[in-house]
Design a protein around this motif. Structure first.
Motif, PDB file in Angstrom:
ATOM      1  N   ILE A  72     -23.214   6.541 -16.668  1.00 24.64           N
ATOM      2  CA  ILE A  72     -22.833   7.636 -17.560  1.00 24.64           C
ATOM      3  C   ILE A  72     -21.317   7.760 -17.703  1.00 24.64           C
ATOM      4  CG2 ILE A  72     -22.779   9.429 -15.763  1.00 24.64           C
ATOM      5  CD1 ILE A  72     -24.083   9.836 -19.392  1.00 24.64           C
ATOM      6  N   THR A  73     -20.551   7.185 -16.781  1.00 29.92           N
ATOM      7  CA  THR A  73     -19.098   7.277 -16.936  1.00 29.92           C
ATOM      8  C   THR A  73     -18.591   6.318 -18.014  1.00 29.92           C
ATOM      9  OG1 THR A  73     -18.556   5.645 -15.236  1.00 29.92           O
ATOM     10  CG2 THR A  73     -18.808   7.918 -14.512  1.00 29.92           C
ATOM     11  N   ALA A  78     -22.382   8.089 -22.435  1.00 30.56           N
ATOM     12  CA  ALA A  78     -22.215   9.539 -22.489  1.00 30.56           C
ATOM     13  C   ALA A  78     -22.523  10.041 -23.893  1.00 30.56           C
ATOM     14  CB  ALA A  78     -20.795   9.921 -22.077  1.00 30.56           C
ATOM     15  N   ALA A  79     -21.979   9.345 -24.895  1.00 32.29           N
ATOM     16  CA  ALA A  79     -22.247   9.749 -26.278  1.00 32.29           C
ATOM     17  C   ALA A  79     -23.729   9.585 -26.604  1.00 32.29           C
ATOM     18  CB  ALA A  79     -21.406   8.902 -27.239  1.00 32.29           C
ATOM     19  N   ASP A 101     -26.477   1.312 -12.739  1.00 33.71           N
ATOM     20  CA  ASP A 101     -25.379   0.375 -12.507  1.00 33.71           C
ATOM     21  C   ASP A 101     -25.775  -1.052 -12.851  1.00 33.71           C
ATOM     22  OD1 ASP A 101     -23.312   2.100 -11.684  1.00 33.71           O
ATOM     23  OD2 ASP A 101     -24.227   2.301  -9.721  1.00 33.71           O
ATOM     24  N   GLU A 224     -14.856  -2.842 -18.223  1.00 33.87           N
ATOM     25  CA  GLU A 224     -13.424  -3.072 -18.268  1.00 33.87           C
ATOM     26  C   GLU A 224     -12.962  -4.190 -17.340  1.00 33.87           C
ATOM     27  OE1 GLU A 224     -11.296   0.497 -17.557  1.00 33.87           O
ATOM     28  OE2 GLU A 224      -9.328  -0.418 -17.852  1.00 33.87           O
ATOM     29  N   MET A 250     -15.125  -1.311 -24.074  1.00 31.29           N
ATOM     30  CA  MET A 250     -14.621  -1.231 -22.705  1.00 31.29           C
ATOM     31  C   MET A 250     -14.078  -2.577 -22.255  1.00 31.29           C
ATOM     32  SD  MET A 250     -14.669   1.853 -21.863  1.00 31.29           S
ATOM     33  CE  MET A 250     -14.144   1.721 -20.155  1.00 31.29           C
ATOM     34  N   LEU A 280     -12.676   6.465 -27.268  1.00 26.79           N
ATOM     35  CA  LEU A 280     -11.481   5.901 -26.667  1.00 26.79           C
ATOM     36  C   LEU A 280     -10.800   4.870 -27.560  1.00 26.79           C
ATOM     37  CD1 LEU A 280      -9.639   5.493 -24.220  1.00 26.79           C
ATOM     38  CD2 LEU A 280     -11.400   4.008 -23.217  1.00 26.79           C
ATOM     39  N   ARG A 283      -8.007   6.054 -29.591  1.00 24.78           N
ATOM     40  CA  ARG A 283      -6.896   6.627 -28.843  1.00 24.78           C
ATOM     41  C   ARG A 283      -6.007   5.580 -28.215  1.00 24.78           C
ATOM     42  NH1 ARG A 283     -10.169  11.045 -26.604  1.00 24.78           N
ATOM     43  NH2 ARG A 283     -10.664   9.679 -24.888  1.00 24.78           N
ATOM     44  N   ILE A 285      -3.442   2.511 -27.834  1.00 29.50           N
ATOM     45  CA  ILE A 285      -2.252   2.175 -28.609  1.00 29.50           C
ATOM     46  C   ILE A 285      -1.992   0.682 -28.483  1.00 29.50           C
ATOM     47  CG2 ILE A 285       0.213   2.552 -28.899  1.00 29.50           C
ATOM     48  CD1 ILE A 285      -0.251   5.329 -27.650  1.00 29.50           C
TER      49      ILE A 285
END
Lengths: 351, 351
Positions: A72-73, A78-79, A101, A224, A250, A280, A283, A285
């Motif tokens: 969920i993280t 989450a969305a 997991d 990630e 991610m 994300l 957001r 850059i």
DNA sequence: TTGCGGTGAACAAACGATTGCTCTATGTTA
DNA sequence: TAACATAGAGCAATCGTTTGTTCACCGCAA
């Protein structure tokens, strides 16, 4: 301590079944106005709510849905969860959340618990191709829907996006910008999205007459850390890529970190495209060019599908596949005003 | 269709209670080895799991916990949920997740459903000060724990951090860097964290002999959008601040966006400090200086506390308050090697 | 007076487990 | 041989609802 029917019946000098009928507004009930008023007053006064467990036992429905996801993280899930809850809550359902997991054993354990609890439906977003857990789920008579990833081809209820097309959009976009050496941070071949996005990547290259370079495809998985490792690999090649398509946003985030540490400019030295368009992405850059899929809607549609199965009792393997859209941001195009390319967001009924 | 005790009993030619005793390994059961073997074989063969609903009714425990939060797409709550689940799953519990979006009416509705479902415990992270929902919860005899935010002072089981100290650390850090005009993107005064972090902010200023400028405190709430609006307000002042302490990291993210749009450099033109140290904080560019709190541990501790109440049956209002730590990153210190200041991470038993 | 129909409820059987108690053989001891 | 312990199970109540069926009573008509 919550009040029971029996206690109310005693206080109202009637039989419990009568109280139950009043509480449930049973139309078959014939009752004196005075008695009804007396009971209704008592119901309000005590704020009586029937014991959900007893009700579940008798009626064989728990009004609980379960969601099984890797983690969920991860903003994607989450969305997705919000979409599911938003679809389920108005119908009186609440939602159990189970994180696996990505470990098959945990997924199995969760599903077994859920079955024992008699949840009314299961939404599963952590499946593998050839997943024994899904086969098990099919045998149970519990309504379920797979989301985003599917298992064996086409036999389960499913909602997701057209991964091949999405990956092609991403790759073609990079090709259109003049890139020739395009890397792919790839998902595991044990997962449908991993396989299909590779396929789209390869198809786009081949359509453009670009020979596939095996070195340019590195398995990163969907998170990630894997993205970072895979990007390191790509950048260590003798002839590193000038652009990369990451199997998820991610993963792309991991790639961003590596590029930054190596002093590479995005997009000048390295263009990056992701997949999913999690919040994300915009957001970062520079903003991450990515393939947009309606994550929240995945969830609400999945909820509706499973509720429909619950209500009708028919478990048809309907598949809802959304057309992905490319969202161009600064990670691929230096001067990008953000724009939306690709097919319109229409829903197509078939894969 | 899952198998029932009755069916198994029929197949094994014994009484259902005997099967139950074998399945539960009842030590008071005296049974012939042959019979036991026969039943055990049947149990394995059919993969019998007792119906959780029936079990819940009889034993008066559902093995379900509920988590009530504003919004799971906020990374803080996602991490919190993982902590809770990681604490609950090993003990056989599964977890219902309820999002309220900070709307009291939704919180109330969820809590009532949860009570009707007879969940064994509730973990509530969306409370207001003076919250009728919490008062209601106290009257129910359901074990519960408040997380991060508390309601009326000290009367509920609670796990969170020392908000006043954390806010002081953040503000003192900015003061130490030479800032004098320090803004605060503040949480609502209806929420404990909002109040206490303001208090810490004010205390730090006052300790340093800096007069409070009312214009510099703008209510932002706890999410990105509010942070952006509040930051706009601050930057539109005649004498805008050179630094800002944001009540949460998400609020700070909103501030980042505004600073960027206005062409302000962080930290040169505007230093920013957040609160919570969500994973996103370290990924921002520059990294966000923030007050670290052990989010995942909040969750696992909360789970343990509620499980303890369930098991012992005693509902003591124990409070676990963690000492926050300042994590310095690039948003406050241009050349920051990341460092950890402030008190060590020891857990302190009292507020 | 008998029969009938409608009112207003109570009765009772589930749903699937758990658990204290009872019961019947059989074997043992006095 | 009578009394009794023990092994090996079955019996039955219970958790709190829901719901098909039965029942008692009353007024009314034949």
């Amino acid at each position: 301590m919550p009040v029971t029917l029996k206690e109310l019946a005693a206080r109202a000098q009637v039989h419990p079944s009568t109280v139950s009928r009043v509480a449930n507004n049973d139309p078959s009930l014939r009752i004196a106005q005075a008695t009804r008023t007396r009971i209704e007053a008592l119901l309000r006064e005590t704020e009586y709510r029937p014991n959900g467990v007893a009700r579940g036992l008798k009626l064989r429905q728990t009004l609980v849905l379960a969601v099984v996801i890797p983690d969920i993280t991860n903003p994607f899930f989450a969305a997705l969860f919000r979409g599911i809850e938003d679809g389920a809550t108005p119908r009186g359902y609440q939602v159990l959340l189970c994180n696996t997991d990505g470990i098959p054993e945990r997924q199995r354990a969760h599903l077994q618990s859920l079955a024992a609890r008699r949840v009314d439906g299961v939404i599963l977003a952590s499946t593998f191709l050839k997943d024994p857990a899904v086969r098990w789920l099919r045998h149970q008579r519990t309504p379920y829907v797979l989301v985003n990833r599917f298992s064996d081809e086409g036999v389960d209820p499913f909602v997701g996006s057209d991964d091949v097309t999405g990956a092609m959009l991403a790759t073609q976009h990079l090709i259109g910008l003049g890139h020739v050496r395009i890397g792919h941070l790839a998902g595991q071949p044990t997962v449908s999205t991993g396989v299909l996005r590779r396929k789209g990547y390869h198809a786009a290259l081949s359509d453009a007459g670009i020979a596939a370079d095996l070195d340019l495809l590195v398995e990163s998985g969907f998170v990630e850390e894997g993205g970072a490792q895979a990007m390191e690999r790509l950048l260590s090649l003798d002839r590193p890529p000038t652009a990369a398509f990451a199997v998820t946003d991610m993963t792309a985030v991991g790639a961003y970190g590596v590029a930054r540490r190596r002093g590479l400019r995005i997009p000048e030295d390295l263009a990056i495209v992701g997949y999913n368009d999690i919040p994300l992405a915009a957001r970062l850059i520079p903003g991450l060019t990515t393939v947009h899929v309606p994550i929240h809607e995945f969830g609400s549609v999945a909820a509706r599908m499973v509720l429909e199965q619950i209500e009708t009792g028919v478990l048809t393997p309907r598949r809802v596949v959304f057309a992905p859209q490319l969202v161009v941001r600064g990670s691929s195009l230096a001067s990008a005003d953000e724009q939306v390319l690709g097919r319109a967001g229409a829903r197509s009924p078939a894969e």
